[in-house]
Enzyme design. Structure first.
Site, PDB file in Angstrom:
ATOM      1  N   ASP A  32      30.824-114.170 -17.593  1.00 13.91           N
ATOM      2  CA  ASP A  32      31.731-113.028 -17.676  1.00 13.91           C
ATOM      3  C   ASP A  32      32.161-112.678 -16.252  1.00 13.91           C
ATOM      4  O   ASP A  32      31.470-111.956 -15.538  1.00 13.91           O
ATOM      5  CB  ASP A  32      31.018-111.847 -18.343  1.00 13.91           C
ATOM      6  CG  ASP A  32      31.930-110.641 -18.523  1.00 13.91           C
ATOM      7  OD1 ASP A  32      33.145-110.782 -18.305  1.00 13.91           O
ATOM      8  OD2 ASP A  32      31.419-109.570 -18.861  1.00 13.91           O
ATOM      9  N   ILE A  33      33.292-113.226 -15.836  1.00  9.72           N
ATOM     10  CA  ILE A  33      33.804-112.950 -14.497  1.00  9.72           C
ATOM     11  C   ILE A  33      34.339-111.519 -14.475  1.00  9.72           C
ATOM     12  O   ILE A  33      35.081-111.103 -15.369  1.00  9.72           O
ATOM     13  CB  ILE A  33      34.902-113.955 -14.114  1.00  9.72           C
ATOM     14  CG1 ILE A  33      34.384-115.403 -14.250  1.00  9.72           C
ATOM     15  CG2 ILE A  33      35.381-113.700 -12.690  1.00  9.72           C
ATOM     16  CD1 ILE A  33      33.168-115.724 -13.420  1.00  9.72           C
ATOM     17  N   GLU A 160      54.037-122.041  -1.564  1.00  9.29           N
ATOM     18  CA  GLU A 160      54.411-122.560  -2.879  1.00  9.29           C
ATOM     19  C   GLU A 160      55.840-122.173  -3.211  1.00  9.29           C
ATOM     20  O   GLU A 160      56.604-122.971  -3.770  1.00  9.29           O
ATOM     21  CB  GLU A 160      53.450-122.006  -3.941  1.00  9.29           C
ATOM     22  CG  GLU A 160      53.607-122.634  -5.331  1.00  9.29           C
ATOM     23  CD  GLU A 160      54.548-121.887  -6.258  1.00  9.29           C
ATOM     24  OE1 GLU A 160      54.730-122.341  -7.400  1.00  9.29           O
ATOM     25  OE2 GLU A 160      55.119-120.847  -5.846  1.00  9.29           O
ATOM     26  N   GLU A 161      56.224-120.951  -2.836  1.00  7.03           N
ATOM     27  CA  GLU A 161      57.559-120.461  -3.177  1.00  7.03           C
ATOM     28  C   GLU A 161      58.665-121.153  -2.382  1.00  7.03           C
ATOM     29  O   GLU A 161      59.842-121.005  -2.699  1.00  7.03           O
ATOM     30  CB  GLU A 161      57.624-118.944  -2.961  1.00  7.03           C
ATOM     31  CG  GLU A 161      56.626-118.130  -3.800  1.00  7.03           C
ATOM     32  CD  GLU A 161      56.938-118.137  -5.291  1.00  7.03           C
ATOM     33  OE1 GLU A 161      57.892-118.831  -5.707  1.00  7.03           O
ATOM     34  OE2 GLU A 161      56.219-117.445  -6.035  1.00  7.03           O
ATOM     35  N   ASP A 189      48.334-120.176 -12.045  1.00  6.51           N
ATOM     36  CA  ASP A 189      49.533-119.602 -11.440  1.00  6.51           C
ATOM     37  C   ASP A 189      50.143-118.607 -12.416  1.00  6.51           C
ATOM     38  O   ASP A 189      50.733-118.998 -13.419  1.00  6.51           O
ATOM     39  CB  ASP A 189      50.518-120.738 -11.124  1.00  6.51           C
ATOM     40  CG  ASP A 189      51.684-120.280 -10.275  1.00  6.51           C
ATOM     41  OD1 ASP A 189      51.861-119.066 -10.095  1.00  6.51           O
ATOM     42  OD2 ASP A 189      52.422-121.157  -9.782  1.00  6.51           O
ATOM     43  N   HIS A 278      59.532-112.456  -9.574  1.00  8.27           N
ATOM     44  CA  HIS A 278      60.283-112.658  -8.328  1.00  8.27           C
ATOM     45  C   HIS A 278      61.102-111.427  -7.933  1.00  8.27           C
ATOM     46  O   HIS A 278      62.152-111.543  -7.302  1.00  8.27           O
ATOM     47  CB  HIS A 278      61.181-113.900  -8.413  1.00  8.27           C
ATOM     48  CG  HIS A 278      60.433-115.179  -8.231  1.00  8.27           C
ATOM     49  ND1 HIS A 278      61.048-116.400  -8.083  1.00  8.27           N
ATOM     50  CD2 HIS A 278      59.106-115.441  -8.170  1.00  8.27           C
ATOM     51  CE1 HIS A 278      60.142-117.354  -7.935  1.00  8.27           C
ATOM     52  NE2 HIS A 278      58.943-116.783  -7.990  1.00  8.27           N
ATOM     53  N   ASP A 293      41.569-110.547 -17.789  1.00 13.34           N
ATOM     54  CA  ASP A 293      40.153-110.665 -18.133  1.00 13.34           C
ATOM     55  C   ASP A 293      39.881-111.958 -18.889  1.00 13.34           C
ATOM     56  O   ASP A 293      38.923-112.690 -18.600  1.00 13.34           O
ATOM     57  CB  ASP A 293      39.746-109.450 -18.971  1.00 13.34           C
ATOM     58  CG  ASP A 293      38.241-109.274 -19.066  1.00 13.34           C
ATOM     59  OD1 ASP A 293      37.496-109.963 -18.349  1.00 13.34           O
ATOM     60  OD2 ASP A 293      37.802-108.430 -19.868  1.00 13.34           O
TER      61      ASP A 293
END
Length: 469
Positions: A32-33, A160-161, A189, A278, A293
């Protein structure tokens, strides 16, 4: 995410579907992160953007501050980190590379996300969400006390953009021998879109096993998914081009959610998955925390699972497991029995990896088996394995089809346990059986499936172990 129009390739499996691709989780396996901790990282990225012109764009102070924040967190957790700089048309950019200094360095499982925003806004969903999720999962693994079989590496990509520049730079500057050590790359992403969908990358056949694990993880949590073809439009592309298995998830960008998708996932039909994609409004308010979550727990599940995946085809380095090829990832190596039972067929999920033993499921009178000889220690020993049973039999009490777990000791065969269509389960369940009566002997561990004349029952077995107890 680099601007794109995303096309869903098709609906994957509904929750509770009979056939699922990949790796079904159980609660005990699924860390459970903390969504609270992940949200705190996003708050910091928003604060960084607010203090630096409203964005975290490549070549501007907000991006370097973001990279410094991530690196400091990983340094403090015990990771070996590198700030890799490279030049772009917008100025100097940076990749943050973090490696957990344990596990076999010849087998690397890598997870990544892009850290930069567009110039128009702070980029909290795109892609603060993925970066914060990967960061918190890395920190949680460091704190878990786990000892990985494989080397875990995390990448936070710059630029990346501007055209996936950071991940391309990283891959292009890896020596060929180091590239060959990367067994899997996972990319995350945009995972908290305010009108979210649950999309799983489906654009690299080499990564189908990991793709199927993600689908089945969500299915096991009651969340339906759709496949999506992202191809060269996010940071897994550089890894994909080298033939490295890749997979990932995505919650949607500027595309419009359909009525069918709204019925499946909630949210609002006729509106974009992320109306602030964006734009300057991609702020800390532009998040769906339920999606976040669920997605970060999926990241945790994949990292915990693939940290322990056997890429050698033999016993674990510790030698604790006395069986060879226990997860069937080397096909039939070291196992004997009915041809075709050990398979990578996606009609039923493997628990880990892509291979498993699938006994029965024929819907007719038949018997199938697999087995492996093993020399037991002089001390007590135990046999453990994971099994998933699905059936078309409608009764909840009458046994029609069976799986017997046996030990063959010379000319004597003993059945340790019998499972049947009555024991059906939608996820893998671990079973442990005592081998103490056979200590010091060489025996054959055997699984025998038997089906009656109609209605299939599938007994799928994975991750078998014989260990001293």
């Amino acid at each position: 995410m680099k601007k794109l129009l995303v096309a869903a390739l098709g609906t994957a499996l509904a929750a509770g579907a009979l056939i699922a691709h990949g790796n079904v989780a159980t609660a005990a396996e699924s860390p459970d992160i903390s969504v609270t901790n992940t949200k705190a990282h996003l708050d910091q990225l928003q604060s960084i953007a607010t203090s630096n012109g409203g964005n975290r764009y490549t070549g501007r102070p907000g991006y370097k501050a973001s990279a410094d924040y991530v690196k400091a967190k990983l340094d403090a957790a015990g990771y070996t980190t590198t700030l890799q700089s490279f030049s772009t048309s917008a100025g100097t950019s940076y990749n943050v590379i973090a490696e957990w200094p344990h596990g076999d360095a010849n087998h690397v499982v890598m997870t990544g996300s892009h850290l930069d925003s567009v110039s128009a806004g702070p980029g909290i969903n795109d892609n603060g969400s993925g970066s914060a999720g990967v960061l918190e999962t890395a920190l949680a693994y460091a704190a878990s006390g786990q000892t990985p079989k494989n080397r875990l590496r995390f990448g936070f990509w710059g630029s990346e953009e501007l055209g996936l520049l950071g991940s391309k730079y990283y891959v292009n500057n890896l020596p060929a021998a180091e590239r060959d050590k990367i067994e899997l790359y996972l990319n995350f992403d945009m995972i908290a879109s305010p009108n979210p969908g649950y999309f799983v990358y489906d654009d690299n056949p080499a990564g189908d096993g990991a793709r199927d694990d993600l689908v089945s993880y969500f299915t096991g949590k009651g969340v339906q998914t759709e496949f999506i073809d992202v191809q060269g439009r996010s940071d897994h592309a550089a890894f994909r081009s080298l033939g490295i298995p890749t997979a990932g998830t995505f919650s949607g960008a500027e595309d419009i959610k359909s009525s069918a998708q709204a019925s499946k996932w909630g949210g609002t039909a006729g509106q974009a998955f992320d109306p602030c994609y964006h734009r300057s409004c991609d702020t800390i308010s532009n998040l769906d925390l339920t999606s976040l979550d669920r997605q970060i727990d999926a990241i945790g599940y994949m990292i915990w699972t693939y940290a322990q995946k056997d890429y050698t085809g033999g016993p674990p380095p510790s030698g604790d497991n006395l069986l060879q090829n226990p997860g069937f990832e080397s096909g039939t190596a070291n196992w004997t029995g009915t041809t075709g039972v050990i398979t990578s067929n996606t009609g039923r999920p493997a628990r880990t990896g892509t291979w498993k033993a699938w006994l029965q499921g024929n819907g007719r009178s038949s018997t199938e088996n697999i087995g492996q000889p093993v020399t037991l220690p002089a001390s007590a020993a135990a046999l453990s394995f994971w099994v998933r049973i699905d059936t078309s039999e409608t009764t909840s009490s009458t046994v029609y089809d069976t799986l017997k777990v046996q030990v063959v000791n010379g000319s004597t065969t003993t059945t340790l346990a019998t499972y049947s269509n009555v024991n059906k389960s939608t996820s893998y369940v671990q079973k442990t059986l005592d081998l103490s009566p056979y200590q010091g002997k060489t025996v054959t561990v055997k699984f025998v499936g038997q089906e009656d004349s109609s209605l299939q029952t599938s007994f799928v077995i994975d991750d078998v172990a014989v260990t001293a107890s």
